[in-house]
Design an enzyme around this catalytic site. Structure first.
Site, PDB file in Angstrom:
ATOM      1  N   LYS A  31       6.428   0.833  -6.184  1.00 16.60           N
ATOM      2  CA  LYS A  31       5.925  -0.080  -5.154  1.00 16.60           C
ATOM      3  C   LYS A  31       4.421  -0.164  -5.273  1.00 16.60           C
ATOM      4  O   LYS A  31       3.757   0.827  -5.562  1.00 16.60           O
ATOM      5  CB  LYS A  31       6.291   0.395  -3.753  1.00 16.60           C
ATOM      6  CG  LYS A  31       5.801  -0.550  -2.636  1.00 16.60           C
ATOM      7  CD  LYS A  31       6.271  -0.117  -1.262  1.00 16.60           C
ATOM      8  CE  LYS A  31       5.449   1.000  -0.673  1.00 16.60           C
ATOM      9  NZ  LYS A  31       4.033   0.583  -0.384  1.00 16.60           N
TER      10      LYS A  31
ATOM     11  N   GLU B 230       0.822  -2.277  -3.438  1.00 13.92           N
ATOM     12  CA  GLU B 230       0.306  -3.115  -2.372  1.00 13.92           C
ATOM     13  C   GLU B 230      -0.155  -4.450  -2.945  1.00 13.92           C
ATOM     14  O   GLU B 230      -0.855  -4.488  -3.957  1.00 13.92           O
ATOM     15  CB  GLU B 230      -0.830  -2.395  -1.636  1.00 13.92           C
ATOM     16  CG  GLU B 230      -0.330  -1.163  -0.899  1.00 13.92           C
ATOM     17  CD  GLU B 230      -1.400  -0.492  -0.039  1.00 13.92           C
ATOM     18  OE1 GLU B 230      -2.528  -1.036   0.057  1.00 13.92           O
ATOM     19  OE2 GLU B 230      -1.108   0.568   0.543  1.00 13.92           O
TER      20      GLU B 230
ATOM     21  N   ASP C 293       5.585   4.951  -4.769  1.00 19.12           N
ATOM     22  CA  ASP C 293       4.330   4.223  -4.605  1.00 19.12           C
ATOM     23  C   ASP C 293       3.404   4.452  -5.794  1.00 19.12           C
ATOM     24  O   ASP C 293       3.253   5.582  -6.271  1.00 19.12           O
ATOM     25  CB  ASP C 293       3.603   4.694  -3.343  1.00 19.12           C
ATOM     26  CG  ASP C 293       3.819   3.780  -2.158  1.00 19.12           C
ATOM     27  OD1 ASP C 293       4.237   2.625  -2.349  1.00 19.12           O
ATOM     28  OD2 ASP C 293       3.563   4.218  -1.021  1.00 19.12           O
TER      29      ASP C 293
ATOM     30  N   GLU D 266       4.085  -4.723   6.640  1.00 14.62           N
ATOM     31  CA  GLU D 266       3.582  -3.672   7.524  1.00 14.62           C
ATOM     32  C   GLU D 266       2.575  -4.204   8.536  1.00 14.62           C
ATOM     33  O   GLU D 266       1.652  -4.949   8.196  1.00 14.62           O
ATOM     34  CB  GLU D 266       2.917  -2.547   6.710  1.00 14.62           C
ATOM     35  CG  GLU D 266       2.371  -1.437   7.608  1.00 14.62           C
ATOM     36  CD  GLU D 266       1.914  -0.207   6.858  1.00 14.62           C
ATOM     37  OE1 GLU D 266       1.457   0.751   7.523  1.00 14.62           O
ATOM     38  OE2 GLU D 266       2.014  -0.186   5.617  1.00 14.62           O
TER      39      GLU D 266
ATOM     40  N   ASP E  55       2.830   6.924  -0.740  1.00 15.34           N
ATOM     41  CA  ASP E  55       1.550   7.614  -0.837  1.00 15.34           C
ATOM     42  C   ASP E  55       1.087   8.102   0.538  1.00 15.34           C
ATOM     43  O   ASP E  55       0.069   8.804   0.646  1.00 15.34           O
ATOM     44  CB  ASP E  55       0.483   6.754  -1.514  1.00 15.34           C
ATOM     45  CG  ASP E  55       0.206   5.442  -0.787  1.00 15.34           C
ATOM     46  OD1 ASP E  55       0.859   5.172   0.241  1.00 15.34           O
ATOM     47  OD2 ASP E  55      -0.655   4.676  -1.259  1.00 15.34           O
ATOM     48  N   SER E  56       1.878   7.788   1.564  1.00  9.22           N
ATOM     49  CA  SER E  56       1.671   8.384   2.886  1.00  9.22           C
ATOM     50  C   SER E  56       1.760   9.900   2.830  1.00  9.22           C
ATOM     51  O   SER E  56       1.329  10.586   3.766  1.00  9.22           O
ATOM     52  CB  SER E  56       2.708   7.848   3.883  1.00  9.22           C
ATOM     53  OG  SER E  56       4.027   7.998   3.373  1.00  9.22           O
TER      54      SER E  56
END
Length: 278
Positions: free
Chosen positions: A120, A122, A90, A189, A51-52
């Site tokens: 993925k 968080e 993501d 991270e 999602d970057s």
């Protein structure tokens, strides 16, 4: 590449990555489009449609504004370019926090509409239960602990985590819970080196570091960062190219040639065919 050759290429899977724990380091980069994915595919084990992309491609100030539709669109493009690497997508902010059934419905949509091999998410406080729910229903999940970009509005900034004992303990516990819930790998991270090393030694799933430690089982970087597309990059990024400079020079050269009428030249121009001689 012919379709016959494509058919013989074996796609890397979640069990393949899981089996790399303590073995050959896992190479991961972010990918957002088909041509770049095709270039990176022979070199990477995993291509992460992160999602970057909100910041790296769309010019957003954080990842919070990224939508499920954006992730699916970019995921489809990456799947068209990559034939060998495992593709992980993501889950964006708001797509999995409301409940396990919502998370499942959105994850199913991502996997069905893109053909990717995993998602993925968080690993916040509610994530382990969601991970377990998804994995039991056939969806491979990569976890993510430490600095959580989707929590920027709570944290206030993208700063390193795990530098005091209380925060260190919380992140270590989150890594344990994420691995025990069934995640096949865990991204770490922006944490202190010693914590990343401790997590890697403590859990039985491969760890993928970003701003963490060389002791992790693999590494990931945001591709535009490592290619030098931005003036500023985080401390943990090593620039392997200066594409910003290369693109600037190329565009400046093109602009100069257009203004001087040097482009297009004869070699780049179509002409009418001469009539055949009688």
């Amino acid at each position: 590449m012919s379709s016959q050759v494509q058919d013989t290429i074996k796609r890397i899977t979640a069990p393949d990555i899981r089996a790399r724990k303590g073995g050959e380091p896992i190479v991961v980069l972010t990918a957002y489009d088909a041509p770049t994915a095709a270039i990176m595919d022979p070199h990477c084990d995993v291509l992460l449609v992160g999602d970057s992309l909100g910041m790296a491609v769309h010019g957003m100030t954080s990842t919070v504004g990224v939508t499920l539709e954006m992730m699916i669109l970019h995921g489809q493009a990456v799947m068209r370019g990559a034939k060998r690497a495992m593709v992980v997508i993501d889950m964006p902010f708001g797509s999995y926090e409301a409940g396990m059934e919502t998370a499942y419905a959105n994850a199913v949509r991502v996997m069905k509409e893109t053909g990717a091999q995993a998602i993925k998410l968080e690993s916040g406080p509610t994530a382990p239960a969601t991970i377990e729910y998804l994995v039991k229903r056939g969806i491979p999940v990569m976890g993510h602990v430490g600095l959580l970009p989707q929590s920027i509005n709570i944290d206030g900034s993208f700063k390193a985590k795990g530098r005091d004992e209380a925060e260190r303990a919380r992140i270590l516990q989150s890594a344990h819970d994420t691995a025990n819930a069934g995640a096949f790998s865990v991204v770490i991270e922006g944490v202190a080196e010693s914590l990343a090393r401790e997590i890697t030694e403590a859990i039985d799933k491969p760890t993928i570091g970003i701003g963490a430690s060389a002791a992790c089982d693999g590494q990931v970087l945001v591709t535009p960062d490592m290619l030098g597309l931005f003036d500023w990059t985080p401390r943990f990024v090593r620039k392997y190219a200066d594409l910003r400079g290369e693109i600037d020079r190329a565009v400046a050269g093109y602009a100069a040639d257009v203004r001087a009428r040097r482009f297009p030249a004869e070699v780049e121009t179509y002409f009418s065919k001469k009539p055949a001689s009688p």
